[in-house]
Enzyme design. Structure first.
Site, mmCIF file in Angstrom:
data_model
loop_
_atom_site.group_PDB
_atom_site.id
_atom_site.type_symbol
_atom_site.label_atom_id
_atom_site.label_comp_id
_atom_site.label_asym_id
_atom_site.label_seq_id
_atom_site.Cartn_x
_atom_site.Cartn_y
_atom_site.Cartn_z
ATOM 1 N N GLY A 41 47.355 18.171 40.407
ATOM 2 C CA GLY A 41 47.486 18.831 41.695
ATOM 3 C C GLY A 41 46.561 20.203 41.629
ATOM 4 N N GLN B 92 43.674 28.346 44.340
ATOM 5 C CA GLN B 92 43.282 28.274 43.185
ATOM 6 C C GLN B 92 41.646 28.244 42.871
ATOM 7 O OE1 GLN B 92 46.228 24.832 42.081
ATOM 8 N NE2 GLN B 92 45.837 26.032 40.096
ATOM 9 N N CYS C 56 49.881 24.701 34.851
ATOM 10 C CA CYS C 56 49.259 25.188 36.044
ATOM 11 C C CYS C 56 47.740 25.150 35.395
ATOM 12 C CB CYS C 56 49.646 26.144 36.398
ATOM 13 S SG CYS C 56 48.848 26.641 37.957
ATOM 14 N N LEU C 57 46.801 24.690 36.183
ATOM 15 C CA LEU C 57 45.177 24.876 36.075
ATOM 16 C C LEU C 57 44.806 26.352 35.903
ATOM 17 C CD1 LEU C 57 43.648 21.904 37.639
ATOM 18 C CD2 LEU C 57 44.364 21.988 35.279
ATOM 19 N N HIS D 245 55.586 22.520 43.046
ATOM 20 C CA HIS D 245 54.582 23.454 42.494
ATOM 21 C C HIS D 245 53.431 23.862 43.234
ATOM 22 C CE1 HIS D 245 52.405 24.929 38.765
ATOM 23 N NE2 HIS D 245 51.317 24.771 39.722
ATOM 24 N N GLU D 246 52.646 22.790 44.026
ATOM 25 C CA GLU D 246 51.357 23.068 44.651
ATOM 26 C C GLU D 246 51.851 23.959 46.103
ATOM 27 O OE1 GLU D 246 48.766 22.594 43.455
ATOM 28 O OE2 GLU D 246 49.686 21.522 41.674
ATOM 29 N N HIS E 22 52.000 27.369 45.499
ATOM 30 C CA HIS E 22 50.650 28.032 45.332
ATOM 31 C C HIS E 22 50.324 28.492 46.896
ATOM 32 C CE1 HIS E 22 48.986 27.714 41.375
ATOM 33 N NE2 HIS E 22 49.258 26.318 41.246
HETATM 34 NI NI NI Z 1 49.340 25.319 39.499
#
Ligand code: NI
Length: 185
Positions: free
Chosen positions: A45, A50, A98-99, A140-141, A144
């Protein structure tokens, strides 16, 4: 086009993102760039904050992480102006990453089911219920776009143990396999 991923410490990751409308400039190009960026970084995701945009947009592909016989249960979707209206079921732990926070994972407890209203990339409205891994990635997204990171939801002891790692990420003292944008370089 590959976009740099904003690293932990970037203020935009802590901001509540804003809704967009169908006139948002070059939305399709942006979404395509996000897919490309997410796949290159091996993510499931990616949320717009991000990549440095404080808008309520995120993309998810859980199909790629499911075993062959379970692939049909996965989703590949774009979520615009999403609103989680209900979370139900027991909390269950799942090891998240997480990226924006490379090389760091931890167990997060979240409810099993989620009901979400959103627009897709064609600005068609949906009202759907997800569970399991799909719900997990959505939650999770969704965090964000609300300005919340998974590390804030770890247990106190684990949070303590990762402080140095987080400081290193913030300072850019790490290597990642993909292009990142740190607060300080
Ligand atoms: Ni993340």
């Amino acid at each position: 086009m590959i976009l740099p991923i904003f690293a932990y410490g970037q203020p935009i990751l802590k901001k509540k993102a804003k809704d967009i409308d169908a006139e948002f400039p070059e939305l399709n190009i942006l979404i395509n760039n996000m897919w490309e960026t997410m796949y290159l970084a091996h993510g499931v995701g990616l949320a717009a904050p991000q990549i440095g945009l404080s808008i309520r947009l995120f993309i998810i592909d859980t199909i790629q992480v499911l075993d062959e016989e379970k692939k049909s249960e996965g989703i590949k979707k774009v979520f615009i102006n999403a609103l989680i209206v209900e979370e139900t079921g027991d909390f269950w732990p799942y090891e998240e990453g997480c990226l924006s926070i490379p090389n760091l994972t931890g167990d997060v407890d979240r409810p099993q089911k989620v009901r979400i209203q959103y627009f897709d990339e064609n600005f068609i409205k949906h009202d759907e219920i997800y569970e399991g891994i799909n719900a997990r990635v959505i939650q999770h997204e969704y965090d964000h776009i609300e300005g919340i990171l998974f590390v804030e939801k770890l247990k106190p002891l684990k949070r303590k143990l990762i402080q140095r790692k987080l400081a290193d990420i913030k300072a850019g003292n790490i290597t990642s396999e993909y292009k990142m944008k740190f607060v300080r370089v």
